[in-house]
Scaffold this motif. Structure first.
Motif, PDB file in Angstrom:
ATOM      1  N   GLY B 127      47.944 -60.865  -1.256  1.00  0.00           N
ATOM      2  CA  GLY B 127      46.577 -61.316  -1.526  1.00  0.00           C
ATOM      3  C   GLY B 127      46.503 -62.247  -2.717  1.00  0.00           C
ATOM      4  O   GLY B 127      45.755 -63.231  -2.715  1.00  0.00           O
ATOM      5  N   ARG B 128      47.286 -61.957  -3.759  1.00  0.00           N
ATOM      6  CA  ARG B 128      47.311 -62.856  -4.925  1.00  0.00           C
ATOM      7  C   ARG B 128      47.858 -64.221  -4.530  1.00  0.00           C
ATOM      8  O   ARG B 128      47.361 -65.254  -4.962  1.00  0.00           O
ATOM      9  N   TYR B 130      47.856 -65.565  -1.453  1.00  0.00           N
ATOM     10  CA  TYR B 130      46.914 -66.261  -0.559  1.00  0.00           C
ATOM     11  C   TYR B 130      45.699 -66.748  -1.361  1.00  0.00           C
ATOM     12  O   TYR B 130      45.158 -67.817  -1.092  1.00  0.00           O
ATOM     13  N   GLY B 131      45.304 -65.979  -2.367  1.00  0.00           N
ATOM     14  CA  GLY B 131      44.193 -66.395  -3.234  1.00  0.00           C
ATOM     15  C   GLY B 131      44.616 -67.389  -4.306  1.00  0.00           C
ATOM     16  O   GLY B 131      43.801 -67.819  -5.104  1.00  0.00           O
ATOM     17  N   ASN B 132      45.912 -67.725  -4.338  1.00  0.00           N
ATOM     18  CA  ASN B 132      46.465 -68.705  -5.298  1.00  0.00           C
ATOM     19  C   ASN B 132      46.168 -68.329  -6.744  1.00  0.00           C
ATOM     20  O   ASN B 132      45.734 -69.166  -7.539  1.00  0.00           O
ATOM     21  N   GLU B 133      46.401 -67.054  -7.062  1.00  0.00           N
ATOM     22  CA  GLU B 133      46.141 -66.626  -8.446  1.00  0.00           C
ATOM     23  C   GLU B 133      47.215 -67.157  -9.390  1.00  0.00           C
ATOM     24  O   GLU B 133      48.361 -67.368  -8.999  1.00  0.00           O
ATOM     25  N   ALA B 177      50.855 -69.918   2.926  1.00  0.00           N
ATOM     26  CA  ALA B 177      50.106 -69.798   1.670  1.00  0.00           C
ATOM     27  C   ALA B 177      50.721 -70.694   0.592  1.00  0.00           C
ATOM     28  O   ALA B 177      50.004 -71.391  -0.137  1.00  0.00           O
TER      29      ALA B 177
END
Lengths: 283, 283
Positions: B127-128, B130-133, B177
């Motif tokens: 998730g990080r 894919y969220g580009n954190e 991603a």
């Protein structure tokens, strides 16, 4: 002539079902509750927050507003989230965007307990969605609402080409994941994409979420395409317009969501129904 | 004639750097450690596990193998993971695929502490990504290694079209991603995709990870495309072949990874260097 995807009507049906489920849950002693955190006095944010609260009240849920001044510290906001995380009367927590500069969006998002993250922005929930896990987890409300529209109107996804215009965490990325999980061939475009019209012209389903008014015109679509408009922008005359030039594509498209009355009402209906789901999953 | 993307040479350079970093960290009292969990006696899994251990030993790291019989219970395996999660000598934990039927891949993955999840499969890490954190988190080693190849050979990604053939959690999804985060326009295809050759022919970069031998032939690519081959399959003559028909596309492609000597060595080099990163981040 395109089929008009009437999000407003579908939202009414969903809200009616949500209302019945709230009654049933409340009778079992589990009244669903939603908490909204608002930092600052942005008029649009105030309006959105109030409309969410009104809807929750109308559907018989508990609704709580935690309001902070514009200069609130990140730790104050996170402390409020921690209290809500352990508050049994609250099943859903959302933080109204935008946040002031001194507060990190990602740190605030990660502070929310994943099982109360009704916006589906927590990396754990986004990761479950992208990984297509079978368990129960919340999903971003706008794309989830769009999937309901596609289902209601029996628009096929398996093996179809979908193009997502815009890669936000609110819409583009979860939308791409949902369509991929529904066996579509998915393309995500960005602001760096060249020759967008050529790419969208290959799509059976276009979801546009850029906020660039009337970006998608008839030369951007193939005949019969389904066009979902998530954008909203105020034009020079003060009128709210979508990403899609509705009149221009109407005769060419197969199906289209209007603005207003398309995706908007579905987002809030999904927010409410997902709050009920979170309440069910927690018990 | 295509540039050959020599993963083997690049992996050597990376391994050399990893070795030096292991020495430096060990001198500071932080010897990096990797633990591999293996369930059953699958010969290929045994071979992969041994080669990872040998590489870790060679680079001066601690390496631990936790071996379970084919009929081990899920709770036994998860208990071992919980012990490794709190073991300060171990920075990286990986579970060798495949797992026997009685053990849930997702439950085992979620049991690994995200900060030791060297494969990057935990939903929080996915998730990080894919969220580009911007924070530090592990990423699946094969796609991370491919990004290093692209960087080494200065293959541009911004605004370029990338097509990922296959949507596994090991390769396809994290690859999509990473390329999206590198500002490419990304398409993910599935086994339901129709007219694959037309889609891949639009791509500047193709990453194929299907395990279907010689799926990608010269009519699948546009002249000058970069073609990354992640597939590996044994053909009828017992020879290992990739997803890409190397000889057929060699004159048309701009750059290509060989099989063997392309993506494979980069995956294990990235696994080792990421173990060192996890060790650094934990201190």
């Amino acid at each position: 002539m395109a089929t008009i995807l009437n999000g407003k009507e579908l939202a009414k049906k969903i809200n009616q079902k949500t209302k019945e489920e709230v009654v049933a849950l409340t009778n079992r002693g589990v009244k669903p509750g939603i908490a909204v955190i608002l930092v600052g006095e942005d008029p649009a944010s105030l309006m959105y927050t109030r409309s969410k609260q009104r809807k929750a009240d109308k559907l018989g849920m508990t609704s709580v507003l935690k309001k902070f001044p514009m200069d609130a510290s990140q730790s104050e906001v996170i402390e409020a989230i921690h209290e809500l995380n352990v508050d049994d009367s609250i099943n859903a927590i959302l933080v109204q965007a935008p946040l002031p500069k001194q507060i990190s969006q990602s740190e605030v998002t990660e502070a929310i307990a994943p099982q109360k993250d009704v916006d589906g922005f927590h990396p754990e929930n986004l990761g479950r969605l992208y990984g297509n896990e079978a368990s129960n987890y919340p999903v971003a409300c706008t794309p989830k609402g769009i999937m309901r529209i596609l289902k209601e109107y029996q628009i096929p996804t398996v093996g179809k080409r979908a193009v997502i215009v815009g890669r936000s965490i609110l819409v583009g990325k979860p939308m791409a994941a949902l369509l991929l999980n529904a066996d579509a061939t998915v393309t995500i475009t960005t602001s760096h994409t060249t020759n967008l019209a050529k790419i969208t012209s290959d799509a059976d389903i276009i979801v546009s979420a850029t906020g660039i008014g009337h970006l998608i015109k008839s030369d951007y679509i193939k005949p019969g395409a389904t066009v979902i408009d998530v954008g909203i922008e105020q034009n020079s005359e003060g009128k709210l317009i979508g990403d899609v030039d509705y009149d221009d594509i109407f005769d060419k498209a197969g199906a289209i969501t209007p603005v207003p009355g398309g995706v908007g009402p579905m987002t809030i209906a999904t927010l409410m129904s997902q709050t009920v789901e979170l309440a069910k999953w927690s018990h």
